[in-house]
Each structure stands twice: as C-alpha cells, then as structure tokens.
Design a protein around this motif. Structure first.
Motif, mmCIF file in Angstrom:
data_model
loop_
_atom_site.group_PDB
_atom_site.id
_atom_site.type_symbol
_atom_site.label_atom_id
_atom_site.label_comp_id
_atom_site.label_asym_id
_atom_site.label_seq_id
_atom_site.Cartn_x
_atom_site.Cartn_y
_atom_site.Cartn_z
ATOM 1 N N SER A 164 -0.055 -7.252 5.323
ATOM 2 C CA SER A 164 -0.134 -6.148 6.276
ATOM 3 C C SER A 164 -1.509 -6.103 6.923
ATOM 4 O O SER A 164 -2.514 -6.494 6.313
ATOM 5 C CB SER A 164 0.131 -4.820 5.554
ATOM 6 O OG SER A 164 -0.143 -3.716 6.391
ATOM 7 N N GLN A 202 -2.930 -3.525 7.137
ATOM 8 C CA GLN A 202 -3.602 -2.559 6.275
ATOM 9 C C GLN A 202 -4.503 -3.255 5.264
ATOM 10 O O GLN A 202 -5.416 -2.647 4.710
ATOM 11 C CB GLN A 202 -2.562 -1.719 5.535
ATOM 12 C CG GLN A 202 -3.079 -0.414 4.979
ATOM 13 C CD GLN A 202 -3.491 0.554 6.061
ATOM 14 O OE1 GLN A 202 -2.724 0.858 6.953
ATOM 15 N NE2 GLN A 202 -4.722 1.035 5.994
ATOM 16 N N ASP A 203 -4.275 -4.546 5.035
ATOM 17 C CA ASP A 203 -5.070 -5.306 4.073
ATOM 18 C C ASP A 203 -6.422 -5.749 4.637
ATOM 19 O O ASP A 203 -7.262 -6.267 3.890
ATOM 20 C CB ASP A 203 -4.293 -6.550 3.615
ATOM 21 C CG ASP A 203 -2.956 -6.209 2.970
ATOM 22 O OD1 ASP A 203 -2.884 -5.175 2.295
ATOM 23 O OD2 ASP A 203 -1.991 -6.976 3.158
ATOM 24 N N GLY A 226 -4.138 -0.687 1.177
ATOM 25 C CA GLY A 226 -4.104 -2.131 1.396
ATOM 26 C C GLY A 226 -4.695 -2.880 0.227
ATOM 27 O O GLY A 226 -5.247 -2.301 -0.722
ATOM 28 N N THR A 247 2.924 -6.577 0.866
ATOM 29 C CA THR A 247 2.308 -5.316 1.295
ATOM 30 C C THR A 247 2.822 -4.903 2.669
ATOM 31 O O THR A 247 2.287 -3.982 3.287
ATOM 32 C CB THR A 247 0.776 -5.458 1.350
ATOM 33 O OG1 THR A 247 0.431 -6.577 2.191
ATOM 34 C CG2 THR A 247 0.185 -5.679 -0.021
#
Length: 720
Positions: free
Chosen positions: A584, A586-587, A606, A623
């Motif tokens: 993601s 988000q990571d 994340g 994720t």
C-alpha cells in the motif's frame, strides 16, 4: 563496485531494519564440509546460558529454552552478538523456524558499523548472509545484507526444498578465503567465490543472531538455534581498512547528526493508472513512458501496489501523514480534512524530515486538502493550465472532462515550470541532506498537452479496454451508486464514438508527464547526489476509461485502486527487481522514516517495505486496503466502504449485506463470486482482515454537515 570502509566496534545496533526475519549474523560462519581441516571445534553455546553473547539492547527477546537459543519477534529489531570474530572457518548449527512467515539468515564476516564521510562511524550491520526461510525457497544461498543484492550468481539462485518447515535443520557453512559453500541437511546448496574487492571488504567479523521486527507484534514468532560450533581454518586475516575508526573519540560519536544522510527525491503523478506496467490484464496497448520505465528498471518495481483511497485528497493525505482513511475519517474529496483529530495530531512527511535537519522543498501537486506549511522551506503548488481557445474541444466536453492539443508551448506549461524548479533545487550546493518533492498535475483531466504528444499515438493503433455490457449486473446497489454520475459521461463518449480519441488523449498526457519526470531524473543523474539519494515514484490512485461503466476514479475496483510504485535506494535495492507482494502507499511513511533513520513522533499506519527492498520475494502479508465513502441520502448514514486485495483476489465491503469477491484468476473483475460457496472460507478470512465497522472511522463532521444541509428544507415565500 564501491564499498565504504568499516569499523568493527561492537555496539548496540538500532532497530533500523524491519520485516519478518530472524537473521543469524554469523561472522565468518563455517558450514562444515567433510573435506575441511582446521583447528579445534569450539562450542558457541553451552546449552544453558548466553555467556559469550551480547544483546543489542535491554529489550532484546532472547532466552534459553530446552537447550536452544530462542529468539522471539517484537515490533523492534534485536540482535545477539558473539564477542569474538572469525575469518576463515567452518560452522555447524541446527535451526528451527517455528513460523514460516519469519525469514531468517546466517550473516557472516559481518561488520557492525560503517564509516561516515566525515571520518566517524555509524551503526550498521552488513556483510554476506546465508539465507534461511520457508521451504521451498532460497535457503542456503548468499545474500549481501546491507548491499541489496545476491552474492550467489543469478543463474545459480535456484529455489529448493532442502529446509524442513517447522523442524530442526542442520546447516553447515564453509568459508575458506574467497570461496564460501553451504549445506542444508547434508544437501549442497551453493558454492560462491567472492571477487577481490568483496573479499577485501569482508575479511572477518562477528557471529550474531538477529530477530527482525514484525507487523503484528502481538502474535509472537520464534526461531531457535542449538548445537552451534565453529572452528578456525587458518590464521586470521586483517580487519577491514576502517579499523582506525575503532579509536574514534567520543566527540566524534556526538557528531552523528552531521553524518551524510540519504537524500530523498519524492515524485508523484496525478490520476496515472497502471497501464505502463505492460501487463495485458491491465492494458494491452502501447504506452510511451521511457523515463518511468527506466526508473522502474533501476530499483524495485512494486507491481501490486494500491492506494489507501481511490481519490486525490484522502490518498495523498494518507501517505503524507501516515494516517489511514479508516483512522482519520477522510475518505473522499470533501472539505474538512483539517478537522480530523488524527490528522491534526499527525506530522507530515515533509515536517518529519525538516525536524531532522533536512532541507525540504515541494514543487507541483504533492498534497491535496491536508498539509503542514511549516514542513516546507520552499513550496510552490500546482496550477491548472488555461484551457485552449474554443474549449471545450470535444462534442462531449464539459468542465474538466475534455481533451485536445493545447495552445501553449511545453515550456509554458505549469508542470514544466515546476520541473524546472525541482531541477534547480537538485543543482543547489548545500551541506544538509534534502527532501525534494515534485508532482505533476497531468494526466489529471482535462487532457490538454502539445500536439506532438498526440502524434505518438495514431488513432488506428489505439487499443481500447474491453467493456462487457453486463459488467455491472452482479454488483450491489452501493457499487452502482458510485458509477451513476460518471456512467452518464461514459455513455456520451461511446454514443459520440469518441472512446478511441479519449484513450489517445490520456496516453498523450501520460507521455507528457513522463517527459517531465525524465527531466528531473536526468538532473539527479547529472548531480553529485545520485548515489546517496532515495528515489520514490508513485501515483496517487488509478483511473477508469470506461471500464465498469465508469470514468476517472472513486471506485473500489482494480482500475481506481491499483497504482504505480517504484523505489530505488542506492546500495540497497537490486536493479531491475520486480516485487509482486501486495503493498500500500500507506507503507511509504514508515519505509522512508526507517531508510533515513528517522522516528515519527506519533504512531503511523502502514508497514515498512524495507524487507522487500532487500528481497522482493520476502514473505509479506498484504497491506493493500483501500477506503472510500459515498454521500448518503436523507435516511442513509455515511458508511466507510473498504476493500482488501491480496493473492487470492479482491473482497469489497459496502453497506451491510453488500459485498463483492473477485478471484485472482479474474483480473478484470468481471464476475462477482461473493455467493459462490467454493470461496466462502476465503471471503470470511478476507472479511476478517478489514477494520470492522466499529473500528473504522466514520466520515468527518464536515461530511455529515453537508448531509444535514441537504436535509434542511428550502425556504419558501409566504403565499407560495
């Protein structure tokens, strides 16, 4: 191949590395071979105590249980080191991976520090590593920990099943000069000969056990070692050239803040989908993007990356704040992101770097709806280029939904100007490290770029995405609601027979954006910063061009959620690596923080991608969660819609009772299998991995206020 000089000082190692690996850092681990001859065997572990071993910190989770050293995973990386170093040696040990999602390794001739350019040293574990992991896999092969590449030649890097999952395995390593050989359960695995420079860089080092951090520390993983013994084969070779750093004065350690840290070049494209991946399941036509493809070939290209939200503002707010939509409540392009309490408490990525002493500059579209001005030393936002005279240029054009050749020269366009500013910033002389961000507005609609970009795509060569007429027959009402407005534009495009022209315009604008990114990347290549600058390229979300009877973004299907992501870290990422793990955007926040040794002041969502940067095939739990919301009616509250994408397919949760499931063998997501009993167990498992309705944040107050205004009765004049 250039290597830093090193010091061998034994110090506590910080938790800069993340992922699921219990790494045996064996300095000069000798895998025994019957033909080897050397000194007396020495037991490294007495079966009862950890005498002769030093933990990296007081929180290290190592213990002795049933005659074995047991390492337990936590949310932090820990080490256990021997006090002595070894050069040419033979090592034997037993290892048991209790959990197959916890990779391990034996790192030998390992150095514990690196020499900075200012002559002081910093903590860093690096050296040859004997890989250990679940079977079948690459256990026994040699990886360059801290070097980002395999030392086992590619042609010999063969997966095998010699390791027995969940059982004790006997490992032997024989390191004799340049030659290193390994065996697992008496089966030969690799036979590697180091080149002169590599042999000189890693002549000797310590033995150490490492437990990598894991995403879910509440579920503890374990690896056990027993019967560790080693014998020297010859007189010890000299230490690495940086031995002088061992006598570094204490004041030099205090100068750590002045070390030459990695720079970051952060590149973002708007509304660019994943067609350039050349995956026929995504797009089978030609996409001219030589610069982004060249970048992808220079680092790790994440082919299964997904946005946290399929719309500009929540996606960018999420990856730049470290706060996911299901925690912030910011799911859509609606006002009020600044009123989200989690976002108010967050630290932007730019602020994190500025607080760490970095120079920060942003040019173009980086954030949308949420940012922290104080995080930027220099910030120039994006502007839309003026519409050409006579716009709209198409029969279906309305507002931003239009396309055609622009009247401006390329040099006059705003994306070009911001690229010029980013290039100038890269060329500046500065003492401090930098975080420079550049983002294009293109290929966001309207698609107005110079004619020469349209000329690259003759209409008779355009490949159109396939649009099954019954594609939406099996989706729930909430999914249909997401497509209603934009579906009308799809109908208009198809009725006017302009689908081919629209795809041409999108591709032309994609190539224009690629050209601007190429100019910035070329400036980095020509600068002195190339070898110490992390490059990240991403797109904020995907884009529909008629698929699912939809146009643009804001759905939870593959077209809107799938993104591009490439990361290049000099000295870490292998060239031309492809990662197929589901990750993601988000990571990104925890990844950059770890790579640059920064600690976020607040928790972030994340998971750091650094294990995948070292080994794109490392074990990884998806994720790839994406969130969205849709404005409700008078009697329908706003609800967080969520989807999970992993190797099994896609699961989508709308309102109660409204779900979708598409198998991985249906990449275009044409058949909803949510009611197929054959997939009931898979659906239930994927359902459990999403934040529950009770946990997922509801839309922000501003969103609810908008709904309240819609409910408010209109005033009427008396008598009417």
């Amino acid at each position: 191949m250039t290597h830093s000089r090193f010091s061998r000082r034994l110090t506590a190692i910080p938790s800069w590395s993340a992922g699921a690996a219990f790494l045996l850092c064996a300095a000069l681990f000798a895998g025994g071979t019957p033909a080897a001859s050397g000194g007396e065997w020495r037991e490294l572990f007495d079966g009862e105590t950890l005498n002769g071993w030093n933990a990296s910190d007081q929180d290290a989770k190592f213990s002795v249980e049933d005659g074995a050293i047991v390492g337990a995973s936590t949310g932090k990386t820990h080490f256990l080191f021997t006090e002595e170093e070894y050069a040419d040696f033979e090592l034997e040990f037993d290892v048991k991976l209790h959990d197959t999602d916890l990779n391990s390794g034996v790192q030998f001739r390992t150095q514990l520090t690196r020499l900075r350019e200012n002559g002081t040293s910093r903590r860093s574990v690096h050296g040859p590593q004997v890989d250990l992991g679940r079977s079948p896999g690459r256990s026994g092969h040699i990886f360059g920990q801290g070097n980002g590449r395999w030392f086992t030649p590619a042609e010999d890097l063969v997966r095998h099943g010699h390791m027995k999952n969940g059982e004790w395995n006997r490992v032997r390593v024989l390191a004799d000069g340049k030659r290193v050989r390994t065996w697992i359960n008496d089966e030969p695995v690799t036979d590697v000969t180091f080149d002169d420079e590599l042999n000189k860089t890693y002549p000797n080092g310590v033995i150490g056990l490492q437990v990598h951090a894991v995403k879910e520390p509440e579920r503890v993983r374990h690896v056990s070692f027993r019967n560790l013994r080693v014998r020297r084969l010859s007189a010890e070779r000299p230490s690495p050239p940086a031995a002088a750093a061992e006598s570094a004065a204490p004041e030099e350690e205090a100068a750590a803040s002045r070390e030459k840290r990695r720079n970051v070049l952060f590149l973002v494209a708007d509304d660019l989908n994943s067609w350039i991946l050349e995956d026929p399941d995504r797009y089978a036509g030609k996409v001219v993007a030589p610069n982004l493809k060249k970048l992808a070939a220079s680092g790790v290209n994440f082919e299964r990356a997904y946005a946290a939200a399929p719309v500009c503002s929540p996606s960018r707010s999420a990856f730049f704040s470290g706060v996911a939509p299901w925690r912030s409540g910011h799911y859509h392009n609606l006002p009020g992101a600044g009123e989200s309490e989690p976002l108010r408490a967050a630290t932007s990525l730019a602020s994190l770097f500025k607080q760490a002493g970095y120079a920060t500059a942003g040019f173009g579209k980086i954030t949308h709806g949420w940012d922290q001005k104080e995080g930027w030393d220099v910030k120039v936002g994006h502007k839309r280029d003026p519409a050409p005279p006579g716009a709209p240029l198409t029969a279906v054009g309305r507002g931003e939904q239009d396309w055609g050749p622009i009247h401006l020269t390329e040099a006059e366009m705003n994306d070009t100007g911001n690229a010029d500013r980013a290039i100038a910033a890269l060329r500046e002389d500065r003492d401090e490290p930098f975080f420079i961000a550049y983002g294009t507005f293109n290929p966001h609609m309207p698609w107005y770029v110079p004619q020469e970009y349209f000329d690259l795509y003759p209409l008779d060569e355009i490949v159109l995405p396939e649009l099954p007429p019954d594609d939406l027959d099996d989706v729930p009402a909430s999914a249909l609601q997401l497509t209603e407005g934009k579906g009308k534009f799809v109908d208009a495009v198809l009725e006017a027979d302009l689908h081919r022209e629209a795809v041409q315009a999108y591709l032309a604008t994609t190539t224009f954006a690629d050209a601007q990114f190429g100019r910035v990347l070329d400036a980095l290549e020509e600068s002195p910063h190339r070898d110490d600058t992390i490059v990240v390229f991403l797109t904020d979300h995907g884009f529909h061009l008629g698929e699912k009877h939809h146009w643009q973004k804001a759905t939870l299907w593959e077209e809107a959620t799938h993104v591009l992501l490439t990361i290049r870290v000099p000295g870490v990422t292998p060239e031309g690596a492809v990662c197929e793990r589901f990750v993601s955007l988000q990571d990104l926040y925890p990844t950059l923080a770890e790579l640059c040794d920064l600690t976020p002041p607040t928790p972030v969502d994340g998971r750091s991608l650094t294990p995948l940067l070292h080994d794109p095939d490392a074990a990884w739990e998806s994720t790839a969660i994406t969130g969205l919301t849709q404005r409700g009616g008078p009697d329908e509250p706003y609800v967080a819609y969520l989807t999970l994408r992993d190797e099994r397919g896609r699961y989508v949760r709308y309102r109660d009772g409204e779900e979708e499931f598409y198998t991985a063998s249906d990449p275009r997501e044409w058949t909803n299998r949510i009611d197929d009993p054959a997939f009931a167990a898979v659906v239930e498992d994927m359902r459990s991995k999403l934040p529950s309705r009770a946990v997922a944040a509801t839309p922000m107050p501003e969103v609810l206020d908008l709904r309240a205004k819609e409910r408010r009765p209109k005033r009427t004049r008396p008598g009417r």
